[in-house]
Design an enzyme around this catalytic site. Structure first.
Site, PDB file in Angstrom:
ATOM      1  N   PRO A  10      44.963  39.175  55.795  1.00  0.00           N
ATOM      2  CG  PRO A  10      46.468  37.559  55.804  1.00  0.00           C
ATOM      3  CD  PRO A  10      45.170  37.693  56.140  1.00  0.00           C
ATOM      4  CG  ASN A  11      49.625  40.127  52.738  1.00  0.00           C
ATOM      5  OD1 ASN A  11      50.569  40.854  53.091  1.00  0.00           O
ATOM      6  ND2 ASN A  11      49.638  38.714  52.538  1.00  0.00           N
ATOM      7  NE  ARG A  18      48.301  40.184  47.882  1.00  0.00           N
ATOM      8  CZ  ARG A  18      47.621  39.511  48.483  1.00  0.00           C
ATOM      9  NH1 ARG A  18      46.270  40.095  48.919  1.00  0.00           N
ATOM     10  NH2 ARG A  18      47.482  38.321  48.432  1.00  0.00           N
ATOM     11  CE1 TYR A  23      43.999  38.610  45.140  1.00  0.00           C
ATOM     12  CE2 TYR A  23      45.931  39.390  44.916  1.00  0.00           C
ATOM     13  CZ  TYR A  23      45.221  38.340  45.244  1.00  0.00           C
ATOM     14  OH  TYR A  23      45.736  37.267  45.850  1.00  0.00           O
ATOM     15  CG  ASN A  73      39.007  38.139  50.747  1.00  0.00           C
ATOM     16  OD1 ASN A  73      39.946  37.154  50.958  1.00  0.00           O
ATOM     17  ND2 ASN A  73      39.395  38.788  49.761  1.00  0.00           N
ATOM     18  CB  ALA A  76      47.296  34.086  52.993  1.00  0.00           C
ATOM     19  CG  HIS A  79      44.750  29.266  50.747  1.00  0.00           C
ATOM     20  ND1 HIS A  79      43.679  29.036  50.050  1.00  0.00           N
ATOM     21  CD2 HIS A  79      45.347  30.464  50.597  1.00  0.00           C
ATOM     22  CE1 HIS A  79      43.443  30.094  49.512  1.00  0.00           C
ATOM     23  NE2 HIS A  79      44.264  30.840  49.442  1.00  0.00           N
ATOM     24  CG  ASP A  86      38.335  25.331  65.076  1.00  0.00           C
ATOM     25  OD1 ASP A  86      37.642  24.782  64.134  1.00  0.00           O
ATOM     26  OD2 ASP A  86      39.132  24.862  65.841  1.00  0.00           O
ATOM     27  CD  GLU A 100      36.143  30.767  51.576  1.00  0.00           C
ATOM     28  OE1 GLU A 100      34.878  29.877  52.238  1.00  0.00           O
ATOM     29  OE2 GLU A 100      36.965  30.433  51.059  1.00  0.00           O
ATOM     30  CG  HIS A 102      38.220  33.970  47.957  1.00  0.00           C
ATOM     31  ND1 HIS A 102      39.218  33.929  48.897  1.00  0.00           N
ATOM     32  CD2 HIS A 102      37.564  32.833  48.266  1.00  0.00           C
ATOM     33  CE1 HIS A 102      39.262  33.117  49.949  1.00  0.00           C
ATOM     34  NE2 HIS A 102      38.325  32.510  49.778  1.00  0.00           N
ATOM     35  CB  ILE A 103      39.294  39.890  45.125  1.00  0.00           C
ATOM     36  CG1 ILE A 103      38.716  40.732  46.246  1.00  0.00           C
ATOM     37  CG2 ILE A 103      39.463  40.832  43.673  1.00  0.00           C
ATOM     38  CD1 ILE A 103      40.033  41.864  46.775  1.00  0.00           C
ATOM     39  CB  SER A 104      41.836  36.264  42.441  1.00  0.00           C
ATOM     40  OG  SER A 104      41.927  35.530  43.544  1.00  0.00           O
ATOM     41  NE  ARG A 109      45.938  33.932  42.303  1.00  0.00           N
ATOM     42  CZ  ARG A 109      45.838  34.751  43.315  1.00  0.00           C
ATOM     43  NH1 ARG A 109      45.015  35.032  44.105  1.00  0.00           N
ATOM     44  NH2 ARG A 109      47.133  35.117  43.448  1.00  0.00           N
ATOM     45  NE  ARG A 113      47.604  32.053  45.511  1.00  0.00           N
ATOM     46  CZ  ARG A 113      47.900  33.105  46.088  1.00  0.00           C
ATOM     47  NH1 ARG A 113      47.182  33.494  47.243  1.00  0.00           N
ATOM     48  NH2 ARG A 113      49.148  33.393  45.991  1.00  0.00           N
TER      49      ARG A 113
HETATM   50  C1  DQA Z   1      42.136  36.030  48.130  1.00  0.00           C
HETATM   51  C2  DQA Z   1      42.699  34.830  47.510  1.00  0.00           C
HETATM   52  C3  DQA Z   1      44.080  34.084  48.315  1.00  0.00           C
HETATM   53  O1  DQA Z   1      44.292  32.977  47.798  1.00  0.00           O
HETATM   54  C4  DQA Z   1      44.979  35.168  48.808  1.00  0.00           C
HETATM   55  O2  DQA Z   1      45.628  34.735  49.712  1.00  0.00           O
HETATM   56  C5  DQA Z   1      44.474  36.603  49.137  1.00  0.00           C
HETATM   57  C6  DQA Z   1      43.326  37.215  48.547  1.00  0.00           C
HETATM   58  C7  DQA Z   1      41.184  36.825  46.904  1.00  0.00           C
HETATM   59  O3  DQA Z   1      40.608  37.674  47.555  1.00  0.00           O
HETATM   60  O4  DQA Z   1      41.316  36.524  46.004  1.00  0.00           O
HETATM   61  O5  DQA Z   1      44.922  37.293  49.876  1.00  0.00           O
HETATM   62  O6  DQA Z   1      41.369  35.619  49.434  1.00  0.00           O
END
Ligand code: DQA
Length: 148
Positions: A10-11, A18, A23, A73, A76, A79, A86, A100, A102-104, A109, A113
């Site tokens: 998501p997002n 964003r 990011y 990725n 959210a 978390h 599963d 897995e 993550h960009i950040s 943070r 997270r």
């Molecule tokens: C994220 C880190 C997550 O905490 C956040 O909710 C995201 C992006 C990252 O790529 O850094 O949406 O997965």
């Protein structure tokens, strides 16, 4: 051809606008182009994004059935989504890699997270390297390509 699913939660469809301080300024299409252009020889990269947990879970089920390696990725969902965890476990328990990404760096943070319900069943985790994290994950898959 080895197919790789690059799944984004998501997002992440809002990349570019964003929180660019977190990011970066590049959008999802730029990520898609980066990965398609730099796909290792013999790799076909399928980059997808959804805000819908059930759609993401469906894609993981399809990855199990087709034995398709996954770069995920979970955004959210990382978390708190036990449903996603599963489904991701189905992938790795079938012996199919799931990385897995993550960009950040979530550990640098907010406290919420710092927990990932995915990491415990992922093949490995890459965080904090921007879009490069996806390329590092692809690079790993190309190194182990004879086992895929
Ligand atoms: C994220 C880190 C997550 O905490 C956040 O909710 C995201 C992006 C990252 O790529 O850094 O949406 O997965």
């Amino acid at each position: 051809m080895t197919r790789v699913l690059v799944l984004n939660g998501p997002n992440l469809g809002r990349l570019g606008s964003r929180e660019p301080d977190v990011y970066g300024h590049q959008d999802l299409d730029a990520l898609r182009q980066l990965l398609e252009t730099n796909a290792p020889d013999g790799f076909d990269v399928d980059v997808r994004q959804t805000d819908d947990e059930s759609e993401l879970i469906g894609w993981l089920h399809a990855a199990v059935d087709a034995r398709t390696p996954v770069i995920l990725n979970p955004a959210a969902f990382t978390h708190y989504s036990y449903g996603l965890r599963d489904a991701a476990a189905l992938v790795t328990k079938a012996g199919v890699p799931l990385i897995e990404v993550h960009i950040s760096n979530p550990h640098a943070r907010e406290t919420f997270r710092h927990t990932s319900v995915i990491s415990g069943i992922a093949t490995g985790v890459i965080a904090g390297f921007g879009f490069d994290g996806y390329r590092l994950a692809l690079d790993h898959l190309s190194r182990i390509s004879t086992t895929l």
